[in-house]
Design an enzyme around this catalytic site. Structure first.
Site, short mmCIF file in Angstrom:
data_model
loop_
_atom_site.label_atom_id
_atom_site.label_comp_id
_atom_site.label_asym_id
_atom_site.label_seq_id
_atom_site.Cartn_x
_atom_site.Cartn_y
_atom_site.Cartn_z
N CYS A 218 0.54 -1.57 -0.25
CA CYS A 218 -0.09 -0.03 0.14
C CYS A 218 1.00 1.34 0.33
CB CYS A 218 -0.55 -0.26 1.18
SG CYS A 218 -0.28 -0.71 3.05
N HIS B 25 18.68 0.55 -2.19
CA HIS B 25 17.17 1.53 -2.74
C HIS B 25 16.50 -0.02 -2.06
CE1 HIS B 25 13.61 3.57 -2.43
NE2 HIS B 25 13.02 2.12 -2.88
#
Lengths: 276, 429
Positions: B50, B100
């Site tokens: 989400c 990342h």
């Protein structure tokens, strides 16, 4: 020989203290295990030293403040090791081992004990002193646990969480520690008082003389008896139990050291054995 | 081969955009089918939660692949969103892409710093990726590295330590008061979403018994049924407080429902067994003076928020340590890739050597007349070991840790020296 055994014990207690402080800081379990082994090593050396002395003199070395402190240090370590085995409160080591080190170094600094009067060279006296000191040592652990409890309770009540919050065990753990230690300590102290008074009757012809040490010990005994009673009946626990454990121990320490400043006392360390 | 990561997250895109792209996740088969169809993309992994949607892929020609993957992501939104998505997308390459991914898996990039769920989500996405046969040797290696880095960060820093939600904070406090929760009883007063969450969490953490006290017994019964407890009416509250250890209160009552004096009586009857009260109702249900009683610990919603904020600050500090671990691990992964760069050259050299000695054997063996199988075998071994021993030192030289730039020069030189790319011959002439 026993001097070097005591020195080894002292060094071990000191090193264990440092490791435990490291444990408190870094929270690594293996540090705790290292510290327990170090203390055990010191305890073995300490025990060997005491046995050496006992064999050399023919009875447990209890005369004089130096000997009493050494024995006290040994009982604190013994009580801690037993507690750590049955009911581990890891952070307690960081307080118990410096206490043992402090007591033992006090013993090593003080002059060697004077000769004991023949009348005191008895296993009754050894039992009396050993029981009383083991009781004192157990109360010392209750005292240390009480301090930890108060610190942790303060943080939980005040909702400000500092350095110690995650490093100290739960309140219930510390409270249970208080309960166990005071129960066992109470039994030992009672045994110490009874054996002492029986021995006094046997040697001095009277059970109880209202000697300052006897009186103060009785006060401490009543304090602990009251605490145990109220705990069972009204559920005195937590903060109150911790405070009483601290108060009781302070009284005991005043008794232990303070009686020396009382001229009338026949429990004085420097004139130990010079009977009234 | 270049590693590229393209995506957007809660920092760059509002939830309205994220949820459109997150629709890729439940059934990624179509997405993977498209990605596999791109000639420039050799390996790919897609993960969407989400809070983020990201695609990491390996490509020999990043100039061609990046616009294609970017367009694919933009096409997932509606026509009107194209510009906004384009704006929100970030592109990381090589070291930046690797670190990342590490940050994401460790929860450093999450909305709640250090939250642990994201690692499970990345793992699940990787499983899907392998099922779709979209990943290859490079991404497999990278993902396994990612999981071990996340584990390392969790065990060596306090990034995941200490509660950062109301339910977790409540349970953590309960543990500091009671130690074990296995013989404790929870009491829920009133019902609210947050209280239910907290109770659910208590239940999961091993609180075995639960009592629900509610104004309407019907709703209370329903909750009690759900959590396997029993329901009582609000009137029985003082009596029920005798049995409970952890109380969560969240009624809609406008005034205080439990006063200090009432609780004092209860505590006496409980023989002072500790009581942990959590008041998450606004306005408050429980008299704030209750906290003055011995063995009673009262926390209201602001107190819990305070605990959470302090813990979050602590995590923020730990994040610096985690970042350091990630940088080191990124460098290690890059080094591994460097050594990987020589592998094709080594394989080509071995192939060439084998080709030569097999051709020579074929010529020589007929001239030697009749040989026993052992003799023939010995000759084959001889030829092979001469060829490979001669190549042994060049292999070692190539594998040595050189500066990346130097290594590519070495590879180039080796390939020319041994003529491994015959079609490139013209520029030698």
């Amino acid at each position: 020989m026993e001097y070097w055994l005591f020195i080894l014990a002292l060094v071990s207690y000191g090193v264990a203290t440092c490791i435990w402080l490291g444990f408190v800081w870094f929270q690594r379990d293996f540090l705790h295990r290292c510290a327990v082994w170090t203390v055990t090593l010191g305890w073995c050396s300490h025990t060997a030293g005491l046995i050496w002395q006992t064999v050399a003199q023919g009875f447990l070395p209890v005369g004089g403040l130096a000997a009493a402190l050494s024995l006290y240090s040994w009982t604190v370590t013994t009580a801690f090791l037993i507690l750590n085995w049955r009911y581990p409160v890891k952070v307690l080591g960081a307080m118990a081992s410096p206490l043992a080190a402090l007591l033992l170094s006090g013993s090593l600094i003080l002059p060697r004990p004077p000769e004991l009067a023949p009348i005191l060279q008895s296993s009754w006296l050894s039992f009396h002193v050993a029981a009383a000191l083991l009781g004192n040592a157990t109360f010392a652990l209750a005292f240390l646990g009480g301090i930890l409890y108060l610190i942790q309770e303060r943080q939980l009540k005040g909702k400000r969480f500092g350095f110690f919050y995650k490093r100290l065990p739960s309140l219930e753990t510390l409270d249970a520690l208080n309960y166990y230690c005071i129960n066992i300590g109470f039994v030992l102290l009672t045994l110490g008082i009874i054996s002492g008074s029986l021995y006094a009757q046997y040697t001095l012809g009277t059970f109880w003389q209202w000697d300052p040490k006897e009186t103060m010990t009785l006060i401490a005994w009543l304090l602990y008896a009251g605490l145990l009673h109220e705990r069972l009946i009204k559920g005195w626990r937590g903060r109150r139990a911790a405070l009483l454990a601290i108060a009781g121990f302070v009284v005991l320490m005043v008794t232990f050291i303070g009686a020396d400043f009382w001229h009338r006392s026949y429990h004085r360390f420097d004139t130990f054995g010079r009977l009234p | 081969m270049t590693l590229v990561l393209i995506g957007l997250n809660h920092k760059t895109a509002p939830v309205a955009l994220r949820e459109k792209l997150a629709a890729l996740a439940p059934d990624p088969a179509a997405a993977y089918q498209y990605l596999r169809s791109l000639a420039s993309v050799q390996e790919a992994l897609l993960y969407a939660t989400c809070n983020r949607v990201e695609i990491i892929f390996a490509t020999p020609e990043p100039e061609a692949a990046i616009p294609q993957v970017r367009d694919f992501l933009v096409s997932q939104g509606e026509a009107g969103d194209a510009a906004a998505i384009q704006q929100a997308l970030y592109v990381h390459q090589e070291a930046a892409a690797i670190s990342h991914l590490f940050q994401v898996a460790c929860g450093l990039d999450s909305m709640v710093m250090g939250e642990p769920q994201i690692l499970g989500q990345v793992k699940a996405a990787y499983r899907q990726g392998t099922e779709q046969q979209a990943t290859g040797p490079l991404l497999n290696r990278l993902l396994h590295k990612t999981f071990s880095v996340a584990k390392k960060v969790r065990s060596e820093t306090g990034i995941g330590g200490m509660a950062v939600s109301i339910s977790y904070a409540a349970v953590e406090l309960a543990r500091k008061i009671f130690g074990s929760l296995a013989d404790k009883t929870g009491l829920l007063i009133g019902a609210g979403e947050m209280a239910e969450l907290a109770v659910e969490h208590l239940k999961r953490q091993g609180v075995p018994r639960l009592i629900v006290a509610n104004r309407t017994l019907e709703r209370g019964l329903e909750l009690a049924h759900r959590f396997g407890g029993r329901a009582v009416s609000l009137g029985e509250l003082p009596e029920q407080l005798l049995h409970a250890d952890i109380v969560i209160s969240s009624t809609g009552a406008p005034e205080i429902i439990l006063t200090k004096d009432q609780l004092k009586v209860v505590m006496r009857r409980r023989k002072q067994r500790p009581l942990f009260l959590i008041d998450i109702a606004v306005p408050r249900d429980l008299d704030p003076a209750i906290n003055d009683l011995d063995n009673v610990y009262l926390y209201n919603i602001d107190d819990l928020q305070g605990v959470i904020q302090a813990n979050l600050n602590h995590r923020q500090e730990e994040a610096v340590k985690a970042q350091r671990i990630i940088e080191v691990e990124t460098q290690k992964f890059l080094q591994w890739r460097e050594t990987q760069a020589v592998t094709p050259t080594i394989i080509a050299l071995v192939a060439k050597a084998r080709q030569i000695y097999q051709a020579e054997l074929k010529k020589t063996l007929p001239q030697l007349g009749s040989l026993t199988p052992e003799q023939q075998k010995a000759l084959e071994v001889l030829a092979e070991s001469i060829a490979l021993k001669l190549l042994h030192d060049p292999f070692l030289y190539l594998k040595r840790h050189h500066h990346p730039k130097r290594r590519s020069q070495d590879i180039d030189l080796t390939r020319r020296l041994f003529n491994l790319d015959p079609d490139r011959n013209e520029d030698l002439l």
